[in-house]
Scaffold this motif. Sequence first.
Motif, PDB file in Angstrom:
ATOM      1  N   ALA A 121     -39.078  19.888 -13.763  1.00 38.35           N
ATOM      2  CA  ALA A 121     -39.040  20.970 -14.753  1.00 38.35           C
ATOM      3  C   ALA A 121     -40.461  21.295 -15.222  1.00 38.35           C
ATOM      4  N   ILE A 122     -41.246  20.260 -15.471  1.00 39.85           N
ATOM      5  CA  ILE A 122     -42.631  20.467 -15.924  1.00 39.85           C
ATOM      6  C   ILE A 122     -43.434  21.185 -14.836  1.00 39.85           C
ATOM      7  N   ARG A 123     -43.259  20.714 -13.599  1.00 40.57           N
ATOM      8  CA  ARG A 123     -43.982  21.315 -12.478  1.00 40.57           C
ATOM      9  C   ARG A 123     -43.658  22.809 -12.334  1.00 40.57           C
ATOM     10  N   LEU A 124     -42.377  23.157 -12.585  1.00 40.37           N
ATOM     11  CA  LEU A 124     -41.947  24.545 -12.426  1.00 40.37           C
ATOM     12  C   LEU A 124     -42.187  25.366 -13.697  1.00 40.37           C
ATOM     13  N   GLY A 125     -42.717  24.727 -14.715  1.00 44.01           N
ATOM     14  CA  GLY A 125     -42.984  25.437 -15.963  1.00 44.01           C
ATOM     15  C   GLY A 125     -41.733  25.752 -16.760  1.00 44.01           C
ATOM     16  N   ILE A 171     -34.269  21.001 -18.823  1.00 39.85           N
ATOM     17  CA  ILE A 171     -33.810  20.420 -17.558  1.00 39.85           C
ATOM     18  C   ILE A 171     -32.356  20.831 -17.355  1.00 39.85           C
ATOM     19  N   ASP A 172     -32.119  21.573 -16.296  1.00 42.26           N
ATOM     20  CA  ASP A 172     -30.769  22.049 -15.994  1.00 42.26           C
ATOM     21  C   ASP A 172     -30.251  21.326 -14.737  1.00 42.26           C
ATOM     22  N   ALA A 173     -28.998  21.609 -14.373  1.00 40.68           N
ATOM     23  CA  ALA A 173     -28.406  20.929 -13.213  1.00 40.68           C
ATOM     24  C   ALA A 173     -29.279  21.028 -11.948  1.00 40.68           C
TER      25      ALA A 173
END
Lengths: 188, 70
Positions: A135-139, A143-145
């Motif tokens: 999630a962090i990497r994708l900005g 946090i989703d499924a």
Amino acid sequence: MFERFTQSARTVVRDAVVTAEELRSDAVDTRHLVVALAEGAVAVPGPVATALRSVGVEPADVAAAARSAIAAGAVLDGEALASLGIDLDAVRDRADAVFGPGALERAARPRRRRARTRPFTGDAKKALELSLREAIRLGDRSIDAPHVLLGVLRADSPGGRVVVALAQDAGSDLVAVREALERERPAA
Amino acid sequence: MTDHRTLVTAAAGDDPQQGLRAVRALRELADRLETLQVRRARELGWSWQQIAGELGVTKQAVNKKHGRRI
């Protein structure tokens, strides 16, 4: 670490625990997370279902394969017994009736003490940590499924291997599954 | 259990992996049922000799396997 998990990601974690209880697994591992993710995708089609189908993988097949992988590793392998015409659930009911509830489980050789609660295995904990990292990497703020499945697929794990095997059967691969999940994840 | 029929065929022997998996599961199940039955027989006052007779093994074998655990 769960404060950033969305409702659907929390549901996945909870369903994984329920699956472990249902299959009488000693612990929750990445295969249970995959069962929860895939069955959740079947029940309520969302980004995970869309991503899997876009690479030719049916969520229901993922759930069945992951359940089968768990059964194959279990000490009392209900699926293998069914192949001999033995209904493990029927035997268990009978044993419960004669020897008391849970007798068949208690009759296991004392390899190690069975925990009352289902702990998460190292690979499941790592996958959940990696879902945060994804999630962090994708900005993304939450946090989703899809992030949970990305976390499972990030490192080699029993659950991840189930998904990758089905993707390969469909002529796809790990990279394509990851890209599809990144594409379909809800913007947050 | 979508592949039930496949597994049935496999257990009959054409795929060693599935066949061996079935044997292992069967052995584990038999082992647990033996533990439960022996324990119950002892509680009902059966002698090791009687239990061994029913299981078709020697008294020593059954005592060695179950004596400490029951």
